[in-house]
Write a protein that holds these residues in place. Structure first.
Motif, mmCIF file in Angstrom:
data_model
loop_
_atom_site.group_PDB
_atom_site.id
_atom_site.type_symbol
_atom_site.label_atom_id
_atom_site.label_comp_id
_atom_site.label_asym_id
_atom_site.label_seq_id
_atom_site.Cartn_x
_atom_site.Cartn_y
_atom_site.Cartn_z
ATOM 1 N N GLU A 130 0.829 -1.209 0.000
ATOM 2 C CA GLU A 130 0.000 0.000 0.000
ATOM 3 C C GLU A 130 0.860 1.254 0.000
ATOM 4 O O GLU A 130 0.573 2.210 -0.714
ATOM 5 N N VAL A 131 1.936 1.270 0.784
ATOM 6 C CA VAL A 131 2.800 2.455 0.797
ATOM 7 C C VAL A 131 3.498 2.614 -0.552
ATOM 8 O O VAL A 131 3.696 3.730 -1.021
ATOM 9 N N THR A 132 3.830 1.515 -1.210
ATOM 10 C CA THR A 132 4.426 1.590 -2.552
ATOM 11 C C THR A 132 3.447 2.241 -3.520
ATOM 12 O O THR A 132 3.828 3.140 -4.283
ATOM 13 N N ARG A 133 2.181 1.835 -3.475
ATOM 14 C CA ARG A 133 1.179 2.459 -4.338
ATOM 15 C C ARG A 133 1.029 3.949 -4.026
ATOM 16 O O ARG A 133 0.939 4.782 -4.933
ATOM 17 N N GLU A 134 1.021 4.293 -2.734
ATOM 18 C CA GLU A 134 0.891 5.711 -2.351
ATOM 19 C C GLU A 134 2.101 6.514 -2.826
ATOM 20 O O GLU A 134 1.958 7.634 -3.331
ATOM 21 N N LEU A 135 3.294 5.957 -2.709
ATOM 22 C CA LEU A 135 4.495 6.638 -3.187
ATOM 23 C C LEU A 135 4.466 6.802 -4.705
ATOM 24 O O LEU A 135 4.878 7.839 -5.232
ATOM 25 N N LEU A 136 3.973 5.804 -5.409
ATOM 26 C CA LEU A 136 3.852 5.906 -6.872
ATOM 27 C C LEU A 136 2.835 6.986 -7.252
ATOM 28 O O LEU A 136 3.070 7.747 -8.192
ATOM 29 N N ARG A 137 1.737 7.069 -6.518
ATOM 30 C CA ARG A 137 0.755 8.150 -6.771
ATOM 31 C C ARG A 137 1.432 9.514 -6.597
ATOM 32 O O ARG A 137 1.248 10.416 -7.405
ATOM 33 N N GLY A 138 2.184 9.654 -5.504
ATOM 34 C CA GLY A 138 2.860 10.922 -5.243
ATOM 35 C C GLY A 138 3.905 11.257 -6.287
ATOM 36 O O GLY A 138 4.018 12.408 -6.725
ATOM 37 N N ALA A 139 4.680 10.264 -6.710
ATOM 38 C CA ALA A 139 5.704 10.490 -7.737
ATOM 39 C C ALA A 139 5.052 10.894 -9.057
ATOM 40 O O ALA A 139 5.556 11.771 -9.764
ATOM 41 N N HIS A 140 3.931 10.281 -9.378
ATOM 42 C CA HIS A 140 3.184 10.633 -10.589
ATOM 43 C C HIS A 140 2.702 12.079 -10.499
ATOM 44 O O HIS A 140 2.835 12.854 -11.455
ATOM 45 N N ALA A 141 2.176 12.469 -9.345
ATOM 46 C CA ALA A 141 1.690 13.846 -9.161
ATOM 47 C C ALA A 141 2.837 14.852 -9.288
ATOM 48 O O ALA A 141 2.673 15.908 -9.916
ATOM 49 N N LEU A 142 3.987 14.536 -8.710
ATOM 50 C CA LEU A 142 5.145 15.428 -8.840
ATOM 51 C C LEU A 142 5.590 15.538 -10.296
ATOM 52 O O LEU A 142 5.919 16.631 -10.770
ATOM 53 N N ALA A 143 5.618 14.413 -10.996
ATOM 54 C CA ALA A 143 6.019 14.426 -12.413
ATOM 55 C C ALA A 143 5.025 15.231 -13.242
ATOM 56 O O ALA A 143 5.418 15.989 -14.129
ATOM 57 N N ARG A 144 3.738 15.083 -12.958
ATOM 58 C CA ARG A 144 2.718 15.863 -13.663
ATOM 59 C C ARG A 144 2.924 17.349 -13.420
ATOM 60 O O ARG A 144 2.868 18.163 -14.341
ATOM 61 N N SER A 145 3.197 17.717 -12.169
ATOM 62 C CA SER A 145 3.421 19.124 -11.822
ATOM 63 C C SER A 145 4.635 19.688 -12.564
ATOM 64 O O SER A 145 4.584 20.792 -13.109
ATOM 65 N N ARG A 146 5.725 18.921 -12.612
ATOM 66 C CA ARG A 146 6.924 19.370 -13.349
ATOM 67 C C ARG A 146 6.605 19.535 -14.829
ATOM 68 O O ARG A 146 7.016 20.508 -15.457
ATOM 69 N N TYR A 147 5.881 18.594 -15.392
ATOM 70 C CA TYR A 147 5.501 18.653 -16.803
ATOM 71 C C TYR A 147 4.679 19.913 -17.077
ATOM 72 O O TYR A 147 4.930 20.631 -18.047
ATOM 73 N N GLU A 148 3.699 20.173 -16.227
ATOM 74 C CA GLU A 148 2.824 21.338 -16.422
ATOM 75 C C GLU A 148 3.588 22.649 -16.283
ATOM 76 O O GLU A 148 3.345 23.598 -17.031
ATOM 77 N N ARG A 149 4.530 22.716 -15.327
ATOM 78 C CA ARG A 149 5.350 23.931 -15.185
ATOM 79 C C ARG A 149 6.183 24.164 -16.437
ATOM 80 O O ARG A 149 6.294 25.289 -16.920
ATOM 81 N N ARG A 150 6.796 23.101 -16.965
ATOM 82 C CA ARG A 150 7.598 23.234 -18.185
ATOM 83 C C ARG A 150 6.728 23.662 -19.355
ATOM 84 O O ARG A 150 7.121 24.515 -20.150
ATOM 85 N N ALA A 151 5.568 23.061 -19.476
ATOM 86 C CA ALA A 151 4.665 23.416 -20.584
ATOM 87 C C ALA A 151 4.228 24.867 -20.473
ATOM 88 O O ALA A 151 4.177 25.578 -21.485
ATOM 89 N N GLU A 152 3.955 25.332 -19.274
ATOM 90 C CA GLU A 152 3.547 26.726 -19.069
ATOM 91 C C GLU A 152 4.688 27.689 -19.417
ATOM 92 O O GLU A 152 4.478 28.711 -20.056
ATOM 93 N N SER A 153 5.913 27.344 -19.023
ATOM 94 C CA SER A 153 7.039 28.241 -19.292
ATOM 95 C C SER A 153 7.367 28.314 -20.786
ATOM 96 O O SER A 153 7.852 29.326 -21.259
ATOM 97 N N THR A 154 7.095 27.249 -21.535
ATOM 98 C CA THR A 154 7.374 27.302 -22.979
ATOM 99 C C THR A 154 6.294 28.050 -23.739
ATOM 100 O O THR A 154 6.519 28.495 -24.849
ATOM 101 N N ARG A 155 5.102 28.229 -23.130
ATOM 102 C CA ARG A 155 4.023 28.968 -23.769
ATOM 103 C C ARG A 155 4.205 30.481 -23.647
ATOM 104 O O ARG A 155 3.584 31.239 -24.357
ATOM 105 N N ARG A 156 5.057 30.898 -22.734
ATOM 106 C CA ARG A 156 5.246 32.344 -22.492
ATOM 107 C C ARG A 156 6.091 32.990 -23.544
ATOM 108 O O ARG A 156 6.888 32.639 -24.204
#
Length: 156
Positions: A130-156
């Motif tokens: 269960e903790v492995t699944r929770e850590l994977l959820r968190g890592a996915h959320a962090l990766a999504r956040s990094r992706y969105e920040r990069r996408a936003e900065s390239t749109r400027r």
């Protein structure tokens, strides 16, 4: 948890590109049989980024402590980030922690990449599933956040 259970779970998080290197696909032989997960809504390996999680099925040079040379052995590696890393290990990523990487079903600092916020679980099971699944959820959320920040900065 089997490797397929983990792959199915991570792919179910959404917008995940899963790479499974194999003979004949141009990938380095050492990576064959391993699995790499990227956050990628467009299904293209993102530039200048690492996967947010991996599954490795063998020892790599300089990373033999998990004993993945045993039949059926594998390790899940998760880029957890500082907060989740501290919660899982009780210390900051750059602090020296001591853990036996070969103990199955236990969340530990990654034996090589721990200082960079990576955690590892050799053969996750009933104690760490269960903790492995929770850590994977968190890592996915962090990766999504990094992706969105990069996408936003390239749109400027």
């Amino acid at each position: 948890m089997t490797m397929d259970d983990i792959i199915d779970f991570v792919e179910g998080l959404g917008d995940v590109l899963t790479l499974r290197p194999a003979p004949g696909d141009g990938s380095p032989e050492i990576s064959w049989g391993d699995t790499f997960f990227y956050y990628s809504p467009d299904r293209i390996v993102p530039d200048r980024t690492q996967p947010f999680a991996t599954i490795v099925t063998k020892n790599y040079p300089g990373d033999e402590s998990s004993g993945l040379d045993r039949a059926g052995a594998f390790r899940v590696n998760i880029h957890a980030g500082k907060e989740a890393f501290i919660e899982a290990t009780g210390h900051a990523p750059r602090e020296q922690g001591v853990a036996d990487a070969g103990v199955p079903d236990t969340v530990i600092a990654h034996p090589v990449y721990g200082p960079f916020g990576w955690l590892a679980v050799t053969e996750p099971g009933s104690r760490s599933g269960e903790v492995t699944r929770e850590l994977l959820r968190g890592a996915h959320a962090l990766a999504r956040s990094r992706y969105e920040r990069r996408a936003e900065s390239t749109r400027r």
